[in-house]
Design an enzyme around this catalytic site. Structure first.
Site, PDB file in Angstrom:
ATOM      1  N   THR A 162      -5.842  70.657  46.940  1.00 36.51           N
ATOM      2  CA  THR A 162      -6.022  70.033  45.626  1.00 36.51           C
ATOM      3  C   THR A 162      -4.921  69.049  45.246  1.00 36.51           C
ATOM      4  O   THR A 162      -5.113  68.258  44.321  1.00 36.51           O
ATOM      5  CB  THR A 162      -6.035  71.110  44.528  1.00 36.51           C
ATOM      6  OG1 THR A 162      -4.757  71.789  44.569  1.00 36.51           O
ATOM      7  CG2 THR A 162      -7.163  72.118  44.738  1.00 36.51           C
ATOM      8  N   ASP A 179      -0.398  71.079  54.167  1.00 41.94           N
ATOM      9  CA  ASP A 179      -0.742  72.408  54.668  1.00 41.94           C
ATOM     10  C   ASP A 179      -1.996  72.279  55.538  1.00 41.94           C
ATOM     11  O   ASP A 179      -2.424  71.170  55.887  1.00 41.94           O
ATOM     12  CB  ASP A 179      -0.886  73.416  53.514  1.00 41.94           C
ATOM     13  CG  ASP A 179      -2.110  73.169  52.638  1.00 41.94           C
ATOM     14  OD1 ASP A 179      -2.856  72.186  52.889  1.00 41.94           O
ATOM     15  OD2 ASP A 179      -2.345  73.966  51.711  1.00 41.94           O
ATOM     16  N   CYS A 186      -2.450  68.786  50.158  1.00 45.72           N
ATOM     17  CA  CYS A 186      -2.961  70.145  50.313  1.00 45.72           C
ATOM     18  C   CYS A 186      -4.439  70.095  49.895  1.00 45.72           C
ATOM     19  O   CYS A 186      -5.053  69.028  49.902  1.00 45.72           O
ATOM     20  CB  CYS A 186      -2.148  71.172  49.516  1.00 45.72           C
ATOM     21  SG  CYS A 186      -2.121  70.948  47.724  1.00 45.72           S
ATOM     22  N   HIS A 212      10.909  52.643  30.356  1.00 43.49           N
ATOM     23  CA  HIS A 212      10.631  53.878  31.093  1.00 43.49           C
ATOM     24  C   HIS A 212      11.913  54.562  31.564  1.00 43.49           C
ATOM     25  O   HIS A 212      11.921  55.782  31.782  1.00 43.49           O
ATOM     26  CB  HIS A 212       9.703  53.601  32.271  1.00 43.49           C
ATOM     27  CG  HIS A 212       8.421  52.945  31.862  1.00 43.49           C
ATOM     28  ND1 HIS A 212       7.489  53.578  31.062  1.00 43.49           N
ATOM     29  CD2 HIS A 212       7.926  51.702  32.109  1.00 43.49           C
ATOM     30  CE1 HIS A 212       6.473  52.761  30.844  1.00 43.49           C
ATOM     31  NE2 HIS A 212       6.715  51.610  31.467  1.00 43.49           N
ATOM     32  N   HIS A 262       5.228  53.341  35.797  1.00 47.07           N
ATOM     33  CA  HIS A 262       5.777  53.976  34.598  1.00 47.07           C
ATOM     34  C   HIS A 262       6.668  55.180  34.908  1.00 47.07           C
ATOM     35  O   HIS A 262       7.616  55.454  34.176  1.00 47.07           O
ATOM     36  CB  HIS A 262       4.650  54.444  33.679  1.00 47.07           C
ATOM     37  CG  HIS A 262       3.923  53.323  33.012  1.00 47.07           C
ATOM     38  ND1 HIS A 262       3.072  53.515  31.945  1.00 47.07           N
ATOM     39  CD2 HIS A 262       3.896  51.990  33.274  1.00 47.07           C
ATOM     40  CE1 HIS A 262       2.554  52.350  31.556  1.00 47.07           C
ATOM     41  NE2 HIS A 262       3.040  51.410  32.357  1.00 47.07           N
TER      42      HIS A 262
HETATM   43  C1  RB5 Z   1      -5.020  76.474  50.419  1.00 44.11           C
HETATM   44  O1  RB5 Z   1      -6.165  77.252  50.518  1.00 44.11           O
HETATM   45  C2  RB5 Z   1      -4.938  75.851  49.022  1.00 44.11           C
HETATM   46  O2  RB5 Z   1      -4.666  76.810  48.079  1.00 44.11           O
HETATM   47  C3  RB5 Z   1      -3.907  74.757  49.023  1.00 44.11           C
HETATM   48  O3  RB5 Z   1      -4.243  73.797  49.980  1.00 44.11           O
HETATM   49  C4  RB5 Z   1      -3.736  73.974  47.736  1.00 44.11           C
HETATM   50  O4  RB5 Z   1      -4.944  73.507  47.256  1.00 44.11           O
HETATM   51  C5  RB5 Z   1      -2.921  74.621  46.690  1.00 44.11           C
HETATM   52  O5  RB5 Z   1      -2.642  74.037  45.635  1.00 44.11           O
END
Ligand code: RB5
Length: 148
Positions: free
Chosen positions: A71, A12, A69, A137, A102
């Site tokens: 996180t 993203d 993204c 596994h 695994h």
């Molecule tokens: C975008 O602001 C953020 O929410 C996205 O990049 C991600 O971290 C979502 O899990």
């Protein structure tokens, strides 16, 4: 064409710069990259790109996938709705190695806001070069999807 060294990548707006950097690193070691976007800073919705990459895995167009993204969490949540996807949210080399050995992870999800570029590059390198161990596994992976 063999998919042995084809990776589908997606991100993203929070992750596209790291995605592009890692895509180039994959090309540099001989992988073909299917870039599912996004390719600019405009705000987008991460599930759209998680599904695009997962569709490529399920279609057999790519062996592996990379999602980035902010996180890594949202990408992993969306990708793992696909029955053939085993997406691991990873933050370091050890998690990535174990996710391959695994869990036979076929996608990794990285957080560009949490993981530095150098560590992310380590994760990609390990993801591309570590084999699944199989054996005990296999039985566990066969139980990942809920019983029907
Ligand atoms: C975008 O602001 C953020 O929410 C996205 O990049 C991600 O971290 C979502 O899990």
């Amino acid at each position: 064409m063999s998919t042995a060294r084809i990776i589908a990548v997606g991100a993203d707006h929070a992750g596209y710069l790291l995605k592009d950097q890692l895509a180039q690193a994959a090309r540099d070691v001989g992988w073909t990259v299917i870039d599912c976007g996004t390719n600019g800073p405009a705000s987008v919705d991460y599930p759209d790109f998680a599904h695009a990459v997962s569709d490529r895995i399920e279609a057999g167009d790519a062996k592996l996938g990379l999602l980035v993204c902010g996180t890594g969490i949202g990408m992993a949540l969306a990708a793992n709705r696909h029955p053939a996807v085993r997406c691991a949210q990873v933050r370091d080399a050890t998690e990535t190695r174990l996710a391959r050995q695994h869990n036979n992870a076929n996608i990794i999800a990285l957080g560009a806001r949490l993981t530095g570029d150098a560590v992310a590059l380590d994760c990609l390198t390990i993801f591309l070069t570590t084999d699944y161990e199989g054996g005990r596994h296999d039985r566990r992976l066969a139980k990942l999807n809920p019983p029907t």
